[in-house]
Write an enzyme that holds these catalytic residues in place. Structure first.
Site, PDB file in Angstrom:
ATOM      1  N   ASP A   1      17.167   9.837  -8.239  1.00 42.02           N
ATOM      2  CA  ASP A   1      18.587  10.169  -8.075  1.00 42.02           C
ATOM      3  C   ASP A   1      19.043  10.175  -6.619  1.00 42.02           C
ATOM      4  O   ASP A   1      19.981  10.902  -6.255  1.00 42.02           O
ATOM      5  CB  ASP A   1      18.899  11.528  -8.715  1.00 42.02           C
TER       6      ASP A   1
ATOM      7  N   LYS B   1      -4.354  11.338   4.099  1.00 41.01           N
ATOM      8  CA  LYS B   1      -4.130  10.765   5.424  1.00 41.01           C
ATOM      9  C   LYS B   1      -3.120  11.662   6.141  1.00 41.01           C
ATOM     10  O   LYS B   1      -1.937  11.690   5.788  1.00 41.01           O
ATOM     11  CB  LYS B   1      -3.572   9.342   5.335  1.00 41.01           C
TER      12      LYS B   1
ATOM     13  N   LYS C   1       3.160   4.399  -1.251  1.00 47.41           N
ATOM     14  CA  LYS C   1       3.291   5.271  -2.425  1.00 47.41           C
ATOM     15  C   LYS C   1       4.609   6.018  -2.268  1.00 47.41           C
ATOM     16  O   LYS C   1       4.718   6.942  -1.448  1.00 47.41           O
ATOM     17  CB  LYS C   1       2.138   6.279  -2.538  1.00 47.41           C
TER      18      LYS C   1
ATOM     19  N   HIS D   1      -9.226  11.485   0.352  1.00 51.38           N
ATOM     20  CA  HIS D   1      -8.348  10.325   0.466  1.00 51.38           C
ATOM     21  C   HIS D   1      -7.054  10.646   1.214  1.00 51.38           C
ATOM     22  O   HIS D   1      -6.224   9.771   1.434  1.00 51.38           O
ATOM     23  CB  HIS D   1      -8.033   9.800  -0.949  1.00 51.38           C
TER      24      HIS D   1
ATOM     25  N   HIS E   1       0.806  -1.222   0.000  1.00 49.29           N
ATOM     26  CA  HIS E   1       0.000   0.000   0.000  1.00 49.29           C
ATOM     27  C   HIS E   1       0.840   1.274   0.000  1.00 49.29           C
ATOM     28  O   HIS E   1       0.309   2.379   0.037  1.00 49.29           O
ATOM     29  CB  HIS E   1      -0.935  -0.011   1.222  1.00 49.29           C
TER      30      HIS E   1
ATOM     31  N   ASP F   1      -0.667  20.530  17.231  1.00 48.86           N
ATOM     32  CA  ASP F   1      -0.253  21.875  17.666  1.00 48.86           C
ATOM     33  C   ASP F   1       0.412  22.682  16.552  1.00 48.86           C
ATOM     34  O   ASP F   1       1.312  23.497  16.814  1.00 48.86           O
ATOM     35  CB  ASP F   1       0.676  21.776  18.884  1.00 48.86           C
TER      36      ASP F   1
END
EC number: 2.7.8.-
Length: 486
Positions: free
Chosen positions: A231, A406, A226, A404, A224, A411
């Protein structure tokens, strides 16, 4: 004939109870929370044959035999490389803000590394712009490009990225692409796989879905993450899959997917590179350790006080690390806590931490989508609303598409951004990644984005929620029973 029939019946009966006893034993010996264990036991006893089948598909956290063997030895080998990385003292940020101290101490003690400095760090919210910046970076790459995604869906802007990768591979750039087998099934059924491989791109199908092996390997452990690495210097991570949001899941009629990505320049790409190396080795058996960072990476540094930690989860990685980090971040909040998640099915510990934060005076806001692509998660989430509202938590439902993103902001200083949803699958099963960022400028930028989400949301009224229909409460309780299994 009667003897043979009775023998078969006796054999089936004995096998059935042996399976029940075996699964019961496995559930009880695991140190899992009580609701999780009870859900499994009730499932296999109330709907026995179906429950047993579900257990073999989803009950145990394990990989294939070869992958498990590689995963077990990964960290022992990688630790040698991490020891060498520690000698590059110029990349580490030793001091942290007060609110971030606890979580960075946790990461240091469990992962062995201080926070990493960065040259530049930027939040990206517009998918079209993200794709354009990514394509530019791909064409400017000089050595290597490495990517891992849960979903790559051909069409639209995703094809533009594919063409950029192919062109880069043809000019000699070493390109690696790893995609989850289930999430990217449309990609693996498309001509793009062969086209990419012919151009020199190494394409790997991660955690292959094979129904013939369901008893040998759990099928819902998914890749899952991403991650994009260019480089050994530029790193991307966040919630965005490689899809065109204008085309993705249009038939579901839930609106455009709203994502959040972080683009970072500097030695953090090296730390993320070791995670990519481990994932690549699990799938291929080949180790591709990144080069150690050099001092030039931090020349003209614009974020001198920023500190970043990378937390990875999944089989073979540090157990419960992301869950511990989330708890630590929530308990560190003193003034304000804002959580954005598409799926809200928290563990008991996380639910307690969020409620406790609100009850000790922290202003707690949770932003979730009004419309969801999972009917199971939608109803399972609702059962937690009453307890959260009673504790003083504000729950906002985003109305302009499927939110979508997350993210967690504490603070306006400590930010957590990545691929982790607040559900059991993300917390305990999948290969996930979270960036922990201690920086006030970054925090203010995230705060502005979250406020924009809130302005496009409706606030759930505590009194109105308490008066919802009785049939809805029944559905919520049913899905609450199933929530530990989701």
């Amino acid at each position: 004939m009667d003897i043979f029939y009775n023998l078969i019946k006796c054999l089936i009966f004995s096998t059935y109870w042996l399976l029940i006893a075996n699964i019961t034993f496995r559930v009880l010996i695991k140190r899992r929370n009580i609701p999780y264990s009870m859900s499994w036991l009730l499932t296999i006893y109330i709907i026995p044959f179906i429950g047993i089948s579900i257990w073999f598909f989803f009950g145990e956290l394990y990989l294939g035999k070869r992958q498990k063997k590689i995963a077990n030895r990964i960290w022992s080998i990688s630790n040698k490389w991490l020891h060498e990385l520690k000698s590059c003292t110029y990349i580490f940020q030793i001091k942290n803000s007060e609110v971030a101290t606890s979580i960075f101490q946790l990461c240091k003690n469990r992962q062995g590394l201080h926070g990493i400095k960065s040259k530049k760090i930027k939040l990206l919210t517009n998918t079209k712009k993200i794709m354009q910046i990514l394509i530019r970076d791909i064409y400017l790459a000089r050595k290597n490009i490495e990517m891992v995604f849960y979903i790559w869906k051909p069409g639209g802007m995703a094809d533009d990225v594919a063409i950029a990768l192919i062109d880069s591979a043809k000019r000699g750039i070493h390109c690696r692409l790893m995609l989850d087998s289930a999430g990217s099934i449309e990609f693996f059924q498309s001509p793009w796989v062969e086209i990419m491989r012919k151009s020199g791109i190494q394409v790997v199908e991660a955690l292959k879905v094979n129904l013939l092996r369901v008893f040998l390997r759990r099928v819902d452990v998914r890749q899952h993450r991403k991650i994009i690495l260019i480089d050994n210097y530029i790193a991307y991570s966040g919630s965005m899959n490689l899809v065109d949001p204008y085309l993705f899941k249009k038939s579901s009629e839930i609106g455009q997917w709203i994502d959040l990505m972080t683009r970072i320049e500097g030695p953090i790409a090296t730390t993320m590179g070791i995670i990519y190396s481990c994932d690549w080795e699990i799938e291929t058996g080949l180790k591709i350790l990144p080069q150690l960072p050099n001092k030039k990476m931090l020349e003209n540094q614009s974020n001198k006080n920023a500190s970043i930690q990378v937390i990875a989860s999944g089989p073979g990685f540090l157990k419960n690390m992301i869950h511990q980090a989330l708890l630590t971040a929530i308990y560190s909040a003193k003034r304000e806590l804002i959580i954005t998640t598409p799926y809200l099915v928290p563990s008991e510990d996380l639910l307690e931490a969020i409620c406790t934060a609100a009850q000790r005076g922290v202003e707690v806001s949770i932003i979730i989508p009004l419309y969801n692509d999972s009917i199971l998660v939608k109803w399972a989430s609702r059962v937690f609303f009453s307890e959260l509202l009673e504790a003083g938590v504000k729950i906002f439902q985003f109305q302009k598409g499927l939110l979508h993103s997350k993210s967690i902001l504490v603070d306006q200083q400590l930010s957590l951004i990545g691929t982790v949803n607040l559900d059991m699958r993300s917390l305990w099963l999948n290969f996930e990644i979270t960036l922990v960022i201690d920086d006030s400028d970054f925090g203010r930028n995230l705060f502005c984005i979250q406020n924009k989400y809130i302005s496009d949301s409706q606030l759930i009224d505590k009194k109105a929620w308490s008066m919802r229909a009785y049939w809805k409460r029944i559905l919520e309780k049913i899905f609450y029973f199933l929530s530990p299994l989701l």
